[in-house]
Design an enzyme around this catalytic site. Structure first.
Site, short mmCIF file in Angstrom:
data_model
loop_
_atom_site.label_atom_id
_atom_site.label_comp_id
_atom_site.label_asym_id
_atom_site.label_seq_id
_atom_site.Cartn_x
_atom_site.Cartn_y
_atom_site.Cartn_z
N SER A 145 0.77 -1.19 -0.12
CA SER A 145 0.08 0.05 -0.12
C SER A 145 0.82 1.40 -0.02
CB SER A 145 -1.03 0.09 1.21
OG SER A 145 -0.36 0.31 2.44
N LYS A 183 1.56 4.38 7.26
CA LYS A 183 0.91 5.24 6.29
C LYS A 183 1.16 6.68 6.41
CE LYS A 183 -2.17 2.19 4.77
NZ LYS A 183 -1.32 1.24 5.23
#
Length: 224
Positions: A145, A183
């Site tokens: 991701s 993230k």
């Protein structure tokens, strides 16, 4: 031999990779070199690739890899002089250290969150100039991701330990005290957005009380 601009660009990319763990954008490179358009950056990168200094992973955003840096030319000794030669400042012990050991504390998901960080299981040797004075630890990345930020499955990320992060930084985020993920962080009022760097994943927006920052990205190590 490299041209002045090629040399400047190579050093800028190398410095950016050391500071952030991923390569700079074309806009950042253009601004750093004072060029008017990104086409000049494309030409410089192609020239560095042809000369074996740089490798570009095609079809991946911001995925530049430094293969080698140019040899540093040693200037000739100065001519004898009657004036005393000043003694340069000696580097600090931290700067002289070639490598540093940091604790390896498990895996972190660059995808769907997985289990929380565990206790130290080993120690990882990293370049000393990658770290500052803060405490650091290492995590192995699983998932894709964050691949558009140059962070791939199997990479080892070096994390600067701390509970504070600025908007836009890549962080280790602990969710509900149980799940941990890597993230980019953005604050939105009383909420926190955890943003992937892959269009196939969605941004997660959570109440700020459910998210605690465990550290910020300091560097990246990749094995081939």
């Amino acid at each position: 031999m490299l041209t002045k601009k090629q040399h400047e660009l190579l050093l800028f990319i190398d410095g950016h990779l050391r500071r952030t763990g991923f390569s700079p954008s074309f806009d950042e490179m253009k601004d750093a070199l004072g060029l008017r358009s990104k086409s000049g950056i494309h030409r410089l990168i192609s020239a560095l690739e042809e000369r074996g200094f740089l490798h570009r992973r095609h079809h991946r955003a911001r995925a530049l890899e430094i293969l080698r840096l140019p040899d540093i030319e040693v200037p000739p000794p100065p001519a004898p002089s009657d004036s005393p030669t000043p003694v340069p400042d000696l580097p600090s012990p931290e700067m002289m250290a070639a490598v540093v050991e940091v604790p390896f504390v498990g895996r972190i998901a660059a995808g769907n969150p997985i289990e929380a960080i565990t206790a130290e299981t080993a120690r990882i040797v990293v370049p000393g100039d990658m770290l500052g004075k803060a405490s650091h630890y290492a995590l192995e990345v699983t998932g894709d991701s964050m691949q558009e930020a140059g962070i791939l499955d199997g990479d080892m990320v070096i994390i600067r330990e701390g509970a504070h992060a600025a908007d836009g930084q890549i962080v280790v985020a602990l969710i509900d005290g149980e799940e941990v993920t890597l993230k980019r962080l953005r604050r939105e009022g009383g909420e926190i957005a955890l943003i992937p760097a892959n269009s196939h994943y969605e941004t997660r927006v959570l109440p700020a009380g459910r998210v605690s920052v465990q550290g910020t990205l300091a560097g990246l190590i990749r094995r081939y």
